[in-house]
Design a protein around this motif. Sequence first.
Motif, PDB file in Angstrom:
ATOM      1  N   GLY A  38      -3.548   4.651  -2.054  1.00 31.37           N
ATOM      2  CA  GLY A  38      -2.954   3.329  -1.813  1.00 31.37           C
ATOM      3  C   GLY A  38      -3.693   2.190  -2.479  1.00 31.37           C
ATOM      4  O   GLY A  38      -3.360   1.025  -2.278  1.00 31.37           O
ATOM      5  N   VAL A  39      -4.683   2.525  -3.296  1.00 25.99           N
ATOM      6  CA  VAL A  39      -5.468   1.509  -4.003  1.00 25.99           C
ATOM      7  C   VAL A  39      -4.971   1.413  -5.445  1.00 25.99           C
ATOM      8  O   VAL A  39      -4.865   2.426  -6.137  1.00 25.99           O
ATOM      9  CB  VAL A  39      -6.972   1.857  -3.984  1.00 25.99           C
ATOM     10  CG1 VAL A  39      -7.769   0.857  -4.824  1.00 25.99           C
ATOM     11  CG2 VAL A  39      -7.487   1.879  -2.557  1.00 25.99           C
ATOM     12  N   ALA A  40      -4.661   0.221  -5.879  1.00 27.34           N
ATOM     13  CA  ALA A  40      -4.198   0.029  -7.263  1.00 27.34           C
ATOM     14  C   ALA A  40      -5.412  -0.060  -8.177  1.00 27.34           C
ATOM     15  O   ALA A  40      -5.783  -1.138  -8.651  1.00 27.34           O
ATOM     16  CB  ALA A  40      -3.327  -1.213  -7.378  1.00 27.34           C
ATOM     17  N   GLY A  41      -6.053   1.072  -8.382  1.00 27.25           N
ATOM     18  CA  GLY A  41      -7.238   1.132  -9.228  1.00 27.25           C
ATOM     19  C   GLY A  41      -6.865   1.248 -10.698  1.00 27.25           C
ATOM     20  O   GLY A  41      -5.691   1.158 -11.084  1.00 27.25           O
ATOM     21  N   GLU A  46       0.830  -1.205   0.000  1.00 21.35           N
ATOM     22  CA  GLU A  46       0.000   0.000   0.000  1.00 21.35           C
ATOM     23  C   GLU A  46       0.867   1.260   0.000  1.00 21.35           C
ATOM     24  O   GLU A  46       0.607   2.217  -0.733  1.00 21.35           O
ATOM     25  CB  GLU A  46      -0.919  -0.005   1.217  1.00 21.35           C
ATOM     26  CG  GLU A  46      -1.918   1.132   1.242  1.00 21.35           C
ATOM     27  CD  GLU A  46      -2.853   1.051   2.438  1.00 21.35           C
ATOM     28  OE1 GLU A  46      -4.067   1.031   2.265  1.00 21.35           O
ATOM     29  OE2 GLU A  46      -2.333   0.996   3.581  1.00 21.35           O
ATOM     30  N   GLU A  47       1.934   1.251   0.822  1.00 19.80           N
ATOM     31  CA  GLU A  47       2.821   2.413   0.874  1.00 19.80           C
ATOM     32  C   GLU A  47       3.538   2.630  -0.455  1.00 19.80           C
ATOM     33  O   GLU A  47       3.739   3.759  -0.895  1.00 19.80           O
ATOM     34  CB  GLU A  47       3.845   2.228   2.011  1.00 19.80           C
ATOM     35  CG  GLU A  47       3.255   2.383   3.397  1.00 19.80           C
ATOM     36  CD  GLU A  47       2.601   3.733   3.596  1.00 19.80           C
ATOM     37  OE1 GLU A  47       3.279   4.760   3.400  1.00 19.80           O
ATOM     38  OE2 GLU A  47       1.399   3.776   3.926  1.00 19.80           O
ATOM     39  N   ALA A  48       3.946   1.525  -1.089  1.00 17.14           N
ATOM     40  CA  ALA A  48       4.616   1.628  -2.389  1.00 17.14           C
ATOM     41  C   ALA A  48       3.673   2.208  -3.441  1.00 17.14           C
ATOM     42  O   ALA A  48       4.080   3.025  -4.278  1.00 17.14           O
ATOM     43  CB  ALA A  48       5.130   0.258  -2.830  1.00 17.14           C
ATOM     44  N   VAL A  49       2.409   1.777  -3.405  1.00 18.65           N
ATOM     45  CA  VAL A  49       1.412   2.313  -4.346  1.00 18.65           C
ATOM     46  C   VAL A  49       1.245   3.816  -4.123  1.00 18.65           C
ATOM     47  O   VAL A  49       1.192   4.596  -5.078  1.00 18.65           O
ATOM     48  CB  VAL A  49       0.066   1.576  -4.186  1.00 18.65           C
ATOM     49  CG1 VAL A  49      -1.033   2.287  -4.977  1.00 18.65           C
ATOM     50  CG2 VAL A  49       0.186   0.137  -4.662  1.00 18.65           C
ATOM     51  N   LYS A  50       1.187   4.219  -2.862  1.00 13.42           N
ATOM     52  CA  LYS A  50       1.033   5.646  -2.552  1.00 13.42           C
ATOM     53  C   LYS A  50       2.218   6.457  -3.091  1.00 13.42           C
ATOM     54  O   LYS A  50       2.045   7.548  -3.643  1.00 13.42           O
ATOM     55  CB  LYS A  50       0.899   5.854  -1.044  1.00 13.42           C
ATOM     56  CG  LYS A  50      -0.447   5.433  -0.472  1.00 13.42           C
ATOM     57  CD  LYS A  50      -0.499   5.685   1.029  1.00 13.42           C
ATOM     58  CE  LYS A  50      -1.851   5.279   1.611  1.00 13.42           C
ATOM     59  NZ  LYS A  50      -1.904   5.475   3.083  1.00 13.42           N
TER      60      LYS A  50
END
Length: 759
Positions: free
Chosen positions: A268-271, A252-256
């Motif tokens: 933090g959501v891989a939409g 989640e942190e990496a996505v952010k």
Amino acid sequence: MMKLKRSMAFVCVLVMLICIVPQAMAASAGTVNKEKVFFRTEPRTGSDYHYLFDEGDKVTVTGTSGDFYSVTVDGRAGYVMKQFVTLSAGENVMNNSPFVYRDVSRIKGMEGISEMSDIPVPAASRRGDEGQDVKALQQALTLIGFFNTTIDGDYGNNTEEAVKKFQKAMNLTEDGVAGAATIRALFDENPASSMATVRPGMEGIDSISDIPVPAASRRGDEGADVKALQQALTLKGFYNTTIDSDFGYNTEEAVKKFQKSMGLSQDGVAGAGTIRALFGKNPSSTAPVATAKPVATKQPAKSYRQGMEGIDSISDIPVPATSRKGDQGADVKALQQALTLKGYYNSVIDGDYGYNTEVAVKKFQKSKGLSQDGVAGAGTIRALFGKNPSSTAPVAIEKATATPQPEKTYKQGMEGIDSISDIPVPATSRKGDQGADVKALQQALTLKGYYNSVIDGDYGYNTEVAVKKFQKSKGLSRDGVAGAGTIKALFGKQPAAVITATPKVTATPKVTATPKPKAGMEGITKISDIEVPTVSEKGDRGDNVKALQQALTLKGYYNSTIDGSYGDNTVKAVKAFQKSKGLSQDGVAGAGTIKALFGKNPKATATPKPTAKPTAKPTATPKVYKTERLDWFNGGANKIPRGATFQVKDVATGKVFTVKRWAGANHIDAEPKTASDTATMKAIYGGSWSWARRPVLVKYNGHVYAGSMNGMPHGTSTISGNNFNGHFCIHFYKSKTHGTKRVDPDHQNAEARAMRSTW
């Protein structure tokens, strides 16, 4: 001025630069301080060497390269480790070759950089890599004049050419790869880490195109889509922890971080937007995560793959026996499911150990440092499942000892069947047929992983659905009829006989059906064994409902308890039958439904609702139920099976609503059954969804268990029309979260409060 290593090839350049740069390196005198020291041809241990120095030998030190001095002796150039050379008093060797830093203040991407120490030392990288490490490499090469194009973090042709020029200047191998030696020569330090391609889970990945575009996902999700996301974030330099297919805190942190770098909303959501920015393509499932994947109603599996329904983690798959190419059956299917979950297998889950399965096993073995023989032996099964195989007999003897182990098939009616050749090739058949041919068809479909119901020799709804699934996988017409083409595709041989107009009612069609694993079906082998009931509907009880349930069971539409009570499961079965017959799907067993099911009109409806003493239970209920503690990892996880419908009572408000368990390995993932149930649940939370933990009582199968729920819709949903976009979590004693896999203290406190309550 920058301090970088140089080689003898740059003597001429050095002379020129001495005039410009006062700090430029001058040759220094040194003495070898140990016996038998290698005078190497390259600045690395293990390289070729000219000869061995003796202690006291004099050398001229011209520069440094990592842990080595570049030296000359009698006109011969080479390298000696620094620790074995003592410089003469007052001498100082510059750590770098005499390159001059450029004025880069106006170059985009070089803001705030005036010397090499302003740039973080990157990991090694190569063409096709992307991310922060490549950006740092480009900045360093820009600073000393080797790179003159856009600093974009993309290791393309221009970056590769710049690296080659630098390598040539430093007398390094001109391969265009920014490996450890090149990074040391550039930064005078070892690289931050090895190349991304050597990290576990990144084998064979050199660019984003090597990673399959995943579906959208969010925290709490698991499986191949999450693994692909982690691989892409690793390649881009945003994710540096274990690639484990688990969307937890680190993912989640990496996505952010990635979203921030792209100017996206940092949720933090891989939409869909995040996947597009990361892969340059739409996600494989374009349903936005923000609405909890509403299209997942038809796709219960998080992995979006047929054969992976209800599998969220490795613990959801039975540990198989060892197997190898050519094997078939449930063990191979479990192996394929596990390899799919881990992201190594992308083909059909058919229980057939063929070429694709073997290749997937080899890939997994390579990632674990195992012998890459493509055989799912004991070591491979242990590495994949964390447990010994269910049969530890060596694969080398082709499972000779596996015959007496019925757990290979995990199913009654499959005893002694290990491959398709163990099943007699049947005649063609279709829905409504009964007998040995249908049983053989069911066994073959079970072996291939398409049929999961009772092997009873009765061609009902479930058999028809399984045939359609198999036909789809083989590109055949999906008519649900086991015709000649379907039989040949399934058995590799022509059917024993052509389908005839009359169903195969043999003299003893159900000789083996006596051990039906179902109470209430004793002595029933055909529809005429059941008395035609009256019409009935939800809420009715008695023999008429029981007869309805028996008929629906016989036809393959009803799989619950035959108890004479017309509840949700009976309604569901009636609707499924009505759908198959083109009737109105109202869930009511009316005259038309009864006639379609029994071939006769319903019995007179003078007494459709025999007295069931509806007032007998309510007064007794509070006295009967005792609140029990459900120890999740000590047998509790199986108390309420997947697909079960049960009631939840909020301790504080006393409100009760009905839910269904759809998944969950560490706790129950549940969904409200209807829109009305969702409304009740939302009212419990004061009209707004919340992650707050609340003590609840869970009633199922005559038991009441203490639990704790949160009230936030998230993740996948499987029930349409209930106004609940996702599922919610119900925790029990010592259950764990999915994301962090820890026992949540707030849930445990709520469970303890629920233990002090009664239904």
